[in-house]
Design an enzyme around this catalytic site. Structure first.
Site, PDB file in Angstrom:
ATOM      1  N   HIS A 178      -6.260   2.482   1.756  1.00 46.24           N
ATOM      2  CA  HIS A 178      -5.270   3.798   2.226  1.00 46.24           C
ATOM      3  C   HIS A 178      -5.997   4.313   3.434  1.00 46.24           C
ATOM      4  O   HIS A 178      -5.392   4.626   4.241  1.00 46.24           O
ATOM      5  CB  HIS A 178      -5.494   4.882   1.093  1.00 46.24           C
ATOM      6  CG  HIS A 178      -4.863   4.426  -0.389  1.00 46.24           C
ATOM      7  ND1 HIS A 178      -3.759   3.227  -0.174  1.00 46.24           N
ATOM      8  CD2 HIS A 178      -5.039   4.654  -1.560  1.00 46.24           C
ATOM      9  CE1 HIS A 178      -3.404   3.140  -1.524  1.00 46.24           C
ATOM     10  NE2 HIS A 178      -3.961   3.885  -2.316  1.00 46.24           N
ATOM     11  N   ASP A 220       0.858  -1.380  -0.140  1.00 45.75           N
ATOM     12  CA  ASP A 220      -0.014   0.186   0.005  1.00 45.75           C
ATOM     13  C   ASP A 220       1.036   1.138  -0.173  1.00 45.75           C
ATOM     14  O   ASP A 220       1.566   1.510   1.110  1.00 45.75           O
ATOM     15  CB  ASP A 220      -0.713   0.154   1.431  1.00 45.75           C
ATOM     16  CG  ASP A 220      -2.004   1.087   1.122  1.00 45.75           C
ATOM     17  OD1 ASP A 220      -1.528   1.964   0.475  1.00 45.75           O
ATOM     18  OD2 ASP A 220      -2.853   1.170   2.127  1.00 45.75           O
ATOM     19  N   HIS A 221       0.960   1.782  -1.139  1.00 44.27           N
ATOM     20  CA  HIS A 221       2.069   2.937  -1.326  1.00 44.27           C
ATOM     21  C   HIS A 221       1.885   4.176  -0.264  1.00 44.27           C
ATOM     22  O   HIS A 221       2.737   4.755   0.210  1.00 44.27           O
ATOM     23  CB  HIS A 221       2.063   3.508  -2.699  1.00 44.27           C
ATOM     24  CG  HIS A 221       0.881   4.345  -3.215  1.00 44.27           C
ATOM     25  ND1 HIS A 221      -0.060   3.873  -3.812  1.00 44.27           N
ATOM     26  CD2 HIS A 221       0.884   5.627  -3.211  1.00 44.27           C
ATOM     27  CE1 HIS A 221      -0.967   4.816  -3.747  1.00 44.27           C
ATOM     28  NE2 HIS A 221      -0.622   5.985  -3.536  1.00 44.27           N
TER      29      HIS A 221
END
Length: 502
Positions: A247, A184-185
Site C-alpha cells: 500500500h 491492491d485495494h
C-alpha cells in the site's frame, strides 16, 4: 461503454463462502450490476470447501450485500444480479476433480453463449493455496491457452523477495503476465486515482512537483482498530509486510512517478516501477536510523479501553511482531534527489486516516515584518484518501484589518460536495478493470519484486535483533516516540490528521 459491448465473462470465486467474498466482492459486484457495468452475458461460479446449496450460497451473498454494500438493496436489482449466481461447487480447492468440474462448466457457458466466455479466477483464499490453485487451473487447460483467461490474486503476495519470486514463477508457468492481476485495494480508491488527474491533468501543479519546490512528503495510513480476529495472520505478517511493501510504496510511486506518455497500462506501470528502482536501498547499518517499529499496548480509543496487541486473540503473549512502522525514504533521481519521504502506518492509532502531505519549501525571501508572520508556516497540500476524500491547499492570506498580518487559510475541495455523488468502492473499480482486462491499477511481477527487495534488508535486521521495548506505544496515540524522533532529527514533525488543516 454499454453492457453489450463487454465480453461474455464467467467469474469463478475460489473461497466464495469466505469473509472476503461476503464483505467485499459480492457487494462490489452487486453495485456494478445495478449500475450496468457488468456484461450482459455474465455468470458467477462459487467454489469452496464448505458444503452449501446454490440457494444457500445466494442467500449468504445477499446478507453480505445487505450488510456492506454502499447501495441499498432493491429487489429488482437483486433479482438481476442473483440470476448471474449460476453455480456453487463444494470440494477440495486443490483436487483435480474441482478443476474438471470448472472446465466443464466454462465449456458449457461457451457453448451456450456461442463460443465466447472469458474465465476470470478470483482467489479469495489463503495465500498458501495460490500456487496449488494456479497449477490445477493449468492442468485443466484453463490458463494461458484461453486468451481471455485471467487470475486475480490477493495480498500478501509472498512474505519476502524469495517467496514472491517463487510465486511469480509458478504463476508464469500457467498464465501470461498480462493475465495475472495482483490486487491492491488501495489503488482502487478514487482519491488515489485522482492524484494522477491532479498532477497530469492540470497546469498548476506539475511545474512545481519536484525538489526545487517540495521540501518533504509524508504518507500516513493509520487505523484505530487493532488486529481483531486476524491475530493468527498478523503474527506471520506484521505492519511492514502487510502495509508498507504494497500500500504505502504504491502511494509513494503515484506521488513520485514521472509523467507517462499515455495512460496505457504498461506505460503507467513502467513509470511506477522506475520509482521503486530509484528508491535508495536500506543498508543494514542504517536500518536503525531510517526505520522505526512499534507495537501497541493497552489504551483508550474513542472512549473505550482496548487491550494490548499481545492480549489479542491468536497472538503470542510475548510477541515481537510490529503493529507500527515508520520509514524515511529517498528517491534517487533528478526530480526527487534529497527530498525525504516519511512513511508511517499503524494500528490502534489516534485517528483512522489515510493521507499524503506535500510540504513546500519556504519562500526564498521573507519580506514581511516578523510581527506580520507570527503564525506563518510553509505552504502544504493535503490529499485525504480516507475517511474524507478531499484535497486541501494551505496557504497564507492577509487577515482583515488595517495592518498586515498573515495567517494560514485553506482552499478545500471535497469529492462528495463537488460531484454530488458517492464514490465507488475500491473493489468495484478493480473488479470492473479485471473484467475489461485493464491492468493499470494492478501490481506487475517486477513491481512486486522491486518492493520486496527494498523491505527485505529491514526484515532481516529486525528478525536478527528482536525488540526489547515492546509494547512501546499506547493504543489511541500516534505511535512510539522513536517515530517522532525519526522526523524531528530533520527539524520536521508529523502532520497529525485532518483536523490540523480543516
Amino acid at each position: 461503454m454499454n453492457r453489450s459491448s463487454l465480453s461474455p465473462t464467467v467469474l469463478v470465486i475460489f473461497g466464495a463462502a469466505g469473509d472476503l467474498a461476503w464483505r467485499k466482492i459480492a457487494p462490489a459486484l452487486y453495485s456494478l450490476s445495478a449500475e450496468g457495468w457488468l456484461p450482459e452475458k455474465f455468470a458467477i461460479i462459487g467454489v469452496d470447501r464448505k458444503e452449501m446449496t446454490k440457494e444457500e450460497f445466494i442467500g449468504h451473498l445477499r446478507s453480505g450485500v445487505e450488510s456492506f454494500c454502499r447501495r441499498k438493496l432493491d429487489e429488482a436489482s437483486w433479482s438481476t444480479f442473483a440470476a448471474s449466481l449460476s453455480q456453487y461447487h463444494s470440494g477440495d480447492l486443490t483436487h483435480p476433480d474441482t478443476f474438471e468440474v470448472l472446465a466443464k462448466a466454462i465449456g458449457d457457458f461457451r457453448q451456450q453463449w456461442g463460443g465466447a466466455a472469458n474465465p476470470v479466477f478470483y482467489l479469495a483464499t489463503s495465500p498458501t493455496l495460490i500456487e496449488a490453485i494456479a497449477t490445477g487451473l493449468g492442468k485443466a487447460g484453463l490458463g494461458r491457452n484461453i486468451p481471455g483467461s485471467r487470475i486475480v490474486v490477493e495480498k500478501p503476495f509472498g512474505r519476502d523477495l524469495a517467496s514472491a519470486q517463487a510465486l511469480n514463477r509458478s504463476l508464469a508457468e500457467v498464465f501470461a503476465e498480462k493475465q495475472i492481476f495482483r490486487i491492491d485495494h488501495y489503488l482502487g480508491k478514487e482519491t488515489v486515482q485522482n492524484i494522477l488527474a491532479l498532477r497530469f491533468g492540470n497546469a498548476w501543479f506539475e511545474p512545481i512537483w519536484d525538489r526545487r519546490y517540495i521540501d518533504s512528503v509524508q504518507i500516513t495510513v493509520a487505523e484505530t482498530i487493532g488486529v481483531e480476529q486476524r491475530g493468527g495472520y498478523y503474527e506471520h505478517a506484521g505492519a511492514l509486510r502487510d502495509m508498507v511493501q504494497n500500500h504505502l510504496f504504491q502511494l509513494l510511486c503515484i506521488v513520485a512517478m514521472e509523467p507517462p506518455v499515455s495512460f496505457e497500462a504498461e506505460e503507467v506501470r513502467n513509470k511506477k516501477t522506475d520509482v521503486l528502482h530509484a528508491i535508495r536501498p536500506f543498508p543494514t547499518e542504517a536500518v536503525h536510523r531510517l526505520a522505526v517499529r512499534g507495537q501497541y499496548g493497552a489504551g483508550w480509543v474513542h472512549g473505550q479501553h482496548v487491550p494490548a496487541y499481545r492480549s489479542e486473540p491468536d497472538v503470542s503473549p510475548d510477541s515481537k511482531m510490529e503493529s507500527f512502522v515508520a520509514l524515511k525514504v529517498f528517491v534517487d533521481n533528478w526530480r526527487w534527489q534529497d527530498v525525504p519521504f516519511y512513511l508511517r502506518t499503524g494500528k490502534r492509532m489516534a485517528q483512522r486516516v489515510s493521507q499524503i502531505v506535500i510540504n513546500l519549501r519556504p519562500v526564498p525571501h521573507q519580506a514581511f515584518p516578523e510581527i506580520a508572520v507570527d503564525q506563518w508556516h510553509p505552504n502544504r497540500m493535503i490529499l485525504h484518501i480516507q475517511p474524507k476524500e478531499s484535497i486541501l491547499l494551505n496557504f497564507q492570506a492577509k487577515r482583515p484589518g488595517p495592518t498586515i498580518r498573515l495567517t494560514p487559510v485553506d482552499l478545500h475541495f471535497s469529492y462528495p460536495d463537488a460531484f454530488k455523488t458517492e464514490s465507488p468502492e475500491a473493489y468495484e473499480t478493480l473488479l470492473r478493470d479485471v473484467i475489461l482486462g485493464d491492468g493499470t491499477l494492478f501490481m506487475r511481477a517486477d513491481q512486486v519484486e522491486a518492493a520486496w527487495s527494498l523491505v527485505d534488508p529491514i526484515l532481516q535486521v529486525w528478525e536478527s535483533n528482536p525488540p526489547t521495548d515492546f509494547p512501546n506505544y499506547s493504543a489511541g496515540s500516534w505511535g512510539p516516540e522513536a517515530a517522532q524522533v525519526l522526523i524531528a532529527r530533520d527539524g520536521k514533525s508529523w502532520f497529525e490528521g485532518p483536523e490540523d488543516g480543516e
